[in-house]
Design a protein around this motif. Structure first.
Motif, PDB file in Angstrom:
ATOM      1  N   ALA A 142       0.879  -1.091   0.095  1.00 32.61           N
ATOM      2  CA  ALA A 142       0.096  -0.097  -0.057  1.00 32.61           C
ATOM      3  C   ALA A 142       0.945   1.234  -0.028  1.00 32.61           C
ATOM      4  O   ALA A 142       1.565   1.618   1.101  1.00 32.61           O
ATOM      5  CB  ALA A 142      -0.896  -0.004   1.279  1.00 32.61           C
TER       6      ALA A 142
ATOM      7  N   SER B 243      -4.894   4.192   2.295  1.00 38.35           N
ATOM      8  CA  SER B 243      -4.940   4.891   3.791  1.00 38.35           C
ATOM      9  C   SER B 243      -3.205   5.303   3.839  1.00 38.35           C
ATOM     10  O   SER B 243      -3.110   6.519   4.282  1.00 38.35           O
ATOM     11  CB  SER B 243      -5.387   3.774   4.734  1.00 38.35           C
TER      12      SER B 243
ATOM     13  N   GLY C 297      -1.252   6.000   1.576  1.00 36.68           N
ATOM     14  CA  GLY C 297      -0.948   6.871   0.726  1.00 36.68           C
ATOM     15  C   GLY C 297      -1.338   8.383   1.126  1.00 36.68           C
ATOM     16  O   GLY C 297      -1.248   9.222   0.260  1.00 36.68           O
TER      17      GLY C 297
ATOM     18  N   TYR D 107     -13.369  -2.096  -0.138  1.00 37.84           N
ATOM     19  CA  TYR D 107     -11.994  -2.163   0.953  1.00 37.84           C
ATOM     20  C   TYR D 107     -12.912  -1.944   2.024  1.00 37.84           C
ATOM     21  O   TYR D 107     -13.484  -0.819   2.670  1.00 37.84           O
ATOM     22  CB  TYR D 107     -11.394  -0.775   0.705  1.00 37.84           C
TER      23      TYR D 107
ATOM     24  N   LYS E 153     -11.704   0.225  11.236  1.00 36.57           N
ATOM     25  CA  LYS E 153     -10.958   1.035  12.071  1.00 36.57           C
ATOM     26  C   LYS E 153     -10.956   2.331  11.524  1.00 36.57           C
ATOM     27  O   LYS E 153     -11.004   3.294  12.545  1.00 36.57           O
ATOM     28  CB  LYS E 153      -9.720   0.487  12.228  1.00 36.57           C
ATOM     29  N   TYR E 154     -10.738   2.667  10.269  1.00 34.24           N
ATOM     30  CA  TYR E 154     -10.551   4.018   9.839  1.00 34.24           C
ATOM     31  C   TYR E 154     -12.038   4.503   9.289  1.00 34.24           C
ATOM     32  O   TYR E 154     -12.181   5.716   9.289  1.00 34.24           O
ATOM     33  CB  TYR E 154      -9.647   4.173   8.700  1.00 34.24           C
TER      34      TYR E 154
ATOM     35  N   THR F 229      -9.257  -5.148   5.781  1.00 32.83           N
ATOM     36  CA  THR F 229      -8.340  -4.617   6.667  1.00 32.83           C
ATOM     37  C   THR F 229      -9.345  -4.857   8.340  1.00 32.83           C
ATOM     38  O   THR F 229      -9.879  -3.827   8.721  1.00 32.83           O
ATOM     39  CB  THR F 229      -7.776  -3.148   6.729  1.00 32.83           C
TER      40      THR F 229
ATOM     41  N   PHE G 251      -4.275  -6.586   7.523  1.00 27.48           N
ATOM     42  CA  PHE G 251      -3.383  -6.267   8.631  1.00 27.48           C
ATOM     43  C   PHE G 251      -2.153  -7.081   8.715  1.00 27.48           C
ATOM     44  O   PHE G 251      -2.281  -8.408   8.402  1.00 27.48           O
ATOM     45  CB  PHE G 251      -4.200  -6.513  10.047  1.00 27.48           C
ATOM     46  N   ASP G 252      -1.040  -6.466   8.463  1.00 28.69           N
ATOM     47  CA  ASP G 252       0.151  -7.120   7.908  1.00 28.69           C
ATOM     48  C   ASP G 252       0.684  -8.373   9.304  1.00 28.69           C
ATOM     49  O   ASP G 252       1.265  -9.263   9.132  1.00 28.69           O
ATOM     50  CB  ASP G 252       1.493  -6.239   7.797  1.00 28.69           C
TER      51      ASP G 252
ATOM     52  N   THR H 121       3.251  -1.902   5.832  1.00 28.08           N
ATOM     53  CA  THR H 121       4.764  -2.455   6.108  1.00 28.08           C
ATOM     54  C   THR H 121       5.607  -3.180   4.925  1.00 28.08           C
ATOM     55  O   THR H 121       6.660  -3.275   5.126  1.00 28.08           O
ATOM     56  CB  THR H 121       5.086  -3.256   7.594  1.00 28.08           C
TER      57      THR H 121
ATOM     58  N   ILE I 170       6.420  -4.847  13.759  1.00 28.07           N
ATOM     59  CA  ILE I 170       5.344  -3.992  13.634  1.00 28.07           C
ATOM     60  C   ILE I 170       4.809  -3.688  15.085  1.00 28.07           C
ATOM     61  O   ILE I 170       4.415  -2.295  15.279  1.00 28.07           O
ATOM     62  CB  ILE I 170       4.132  -4.826  13.098  1.00 28.07           C
TER      63      ILE I 170
ATOM     64  N   ILE J 130       3.735   0.353  15.983  1.00 22.76           N
ATOM     65  CA  ILE J 130       2.468   0.760  16.633  1.00 22.76           C
ATOM     66  C   ILE J 130       2.613   1.645  17.611  1.00 22.76           C
ATOM     67  O   ILE J 130       1.903   2.509  17.984  1.00 22.76           O
ATOM     68  CB  ILE J 130       1.525  -0.511  16.862  1.00 22.76           C
TER      69      ILE J 130
HETATM   70  O1  SI3 Z   1      -5.023   1.298   2.268  1.00 19.66           O
HETATM   71  C1  SI3 Z   1      -3.921   1.097   2.649  1.00 19.66           C
HETATM   72  O2  SI3 Z   1      -2.749   1.914   2.706  1.00 19.66           O
HETATM   73  C2  SI3 Z   1      -3.644  -0.197   3.578  1.00 19.66           C
HETATM   74  O3  SI3 Z   1      -3.531  -1.174   2.915  1.00 19.66           O
HETATM   75  C3  SI3 Z   1      -3.754  -0.110   5.026  1.00 19.66           C
HETATM   76  C4  SI3 Z   1      -3.283  -1.410   5.761  1.00 19.66           C
HETATM   77  O4  SI3 Z   1      -4.162  -2.471   5.738  1.00 19.66           O
HETATM   78  C5  SI3 Z   1      -2.890  -1.118   6.906  1.00 19.66           C
HETATM   79  N1  SI3 Z   1      -3.976  -0.677   7.831  1.00 19.66           N
HETATM   80  C6  SI3 Z   1      -4.184   0.154   8.535  1.00 19.66           C
HETATM   81  C7  SI3 Z   1      -5.196   0.308   9.421  1.00 19.66           C
HETATM   82  O5  SI3 Z   1      -3.387   1.351   8.326  1.00 19.66           O
HETATM   83  C8  SI3 Z   1      -1.948  -1.985   7.362  1.00 19.66           C
HETATM   84  O6  SI3 Z   1      -0.959  -2.344   6.716  1.00 19.66           O
HETATM   85  C9  SI3 Z   1      -1.080  -1.613   8.824  1.00 19.66           C
HETATM   86  O7  SI3 Z   1      -0.544  -0.312   8.652  1.00 19.66           O
HETATM   87  C10 SI3 Z   1      -0.334  -2.437   9.359  1.00 19.66           C
HETATM   88  O8  SI3 Z   1      -0.942  -3.877   9.337  1.00 19.66           O
HETATM   89  C11 SI3 Z   1       0.050  -2.261  10.782  1.00 19.66           C
HETATM   90  O9  SI3 Z   1      -1.043  -2.323  11.759  1.00 19.66           O
END
Ligand code: SI3
Length: 290
Positions: free
Chosen positions: A10, A46, A48, A135, A139-140, A165, A188-189, A207, A241, A245
């Motif tokens: 991402a 997100s 980005g 998508y 959470k967001y 996610t 979620f990575d 990540t 990770i 966090i």
């Molecule tokens: O749209 C995106 O940028 C994503 O793919 C977000 C991605 O799912 C991330 N989720 C959130 C809530 O930010 C994860 O990659 C996340 O940063 C990672 O698992 C660490 O919690």
């Protein structure tokens, strides 16, 4: 569907010292990840900072990523916006640039009803001739799409998959079992292997920007039936990770890339920046990667 199965960073959106979109850094970031064997990129999500970019910046980002990729990988444009018309406009840009699919978060903030959210997605696939990846990111977005809600999209050919996610892996298993030919991305990575075990075909994650090779390796091992060999890798990435966090995931990711020689600048305000102490903590956590 093969072109959608695998590892998709991402993408972070790089900025220069004047807080302007930095195409050169985007190129460095994409080239590094292509060498690591990623299947493609999720652009303008997100990670980005989609909602912190102006309309013209978002369009420029889609264009630049497509020019850099130059047909070498699969590209998914996140076109989500609160307004249907605005999202459709981004979708048309993605189509012009040759993207393979579009994707969108649910429209948020106003507490739209599910019928309104459903109409948003159907308007988009009606107006933009690209396959849609829903998508689900409660959470967001504040919107939780249930397995049944997701089924209402996946039963239509224009919806080819879901980026999930969410840690509701029961829901993931339910919609993947009901629609096995659709593609499911783990979001979620830190739970990547759990997602693969419950039916995900790959992942889209933030990540991956700096440690995609770990996820490419885990994905390959699982496909070969070697789950126990993938588990130590998941443990290793989770140690990192967990540290991210603590200090803020996106801030830390930009800091790590800078340590790796790819200066993506700072996050857009109101995001802040890591303190010197936090930066040292992150460095100590990830230095073995360099
Ligand atoms: O749209 C995106 O940028 C994503 O793919 C977000 C991605 O799912 C991330 N989720 C959130 C809530 O930010 C994860 O990659 C996340 O940063 C990672 O698992 C660490 O919690």
């Amino acid at each position: 569907m093969e072109k959608f199965k695998g590892i998709f960073p991402a993408l972070l959106t790089p900025f220069d010292e004047n807080n302007r979109f930095n195409e050169k850094a985007l190129e460095q970031l994409m080239e590094m990840n292509l060498k690591k064997g990623v299947r493609g990129f999720y652009v303008g999500g997100s990670t980005g900072e989609a909602f912190l970019l102006s309309e013209s910046e978002r369009k420029q980002l889609y264009r630049s990523a497509a020019q850099i990729a130059n047909g070498r990988c699969t590209l998914i444009a996140h076109i989500g916006a609160i307004s249907t018309d605005q999202a459709a406009e981004f979708g048309r840009t993605a189509l012009e640039c040759g993207y393979d699919a579009i994707s969108s978060v649910s429209p948020f903030y106003y507490g739209f009803t599910f019928p309104e959210i459903k109409q948003y997605y159907f308007d988009l696939v009606g107006q933009v001739e690209l396959p849609m990846i829903v998508y689900n990111i409660p959470k967001y977005s504040g919107v939780t799409l249930s397995a049944d809600n997701i089924g209402e999209f996946l039963s239509d050919d224009r919806f080819i998959g879901v980026k999930h996610t969410s840690n509701d892996y029961f829901a993931m298993e339910q919609f993947k079992s009901a629609y096995p030919d659709k593609v499911v991305f783990n979001g979620f990575d830190e739970m990547f292997l759990a997602g693969l075990a419950m039916g995900a075909d790959g992942g889209i994650g933030s990540t991956y920007n700096f440690m995609a090779e770990k996820f490419v390796k885990m994905h390959t091992l699982v496909k070969e039936g070697r789950l126990s060999e993938a588990q130590p890798i998941q443990k290793e990435v989770n140690r990192i990770i967990a540290a991210l966090i603590k200090v803020g995931v996106l801030k830390a990711e930009k800091a790590i890339l800078k340590m790796m020689g790819i200066d993506c600048g700072a996050l857009r305000k109101p995001f802040g920046q890591l303190s010197k102490e936090e930066e040292s903590y992150v460095y100590e956590t990830v230095k073995n990667l360099f």
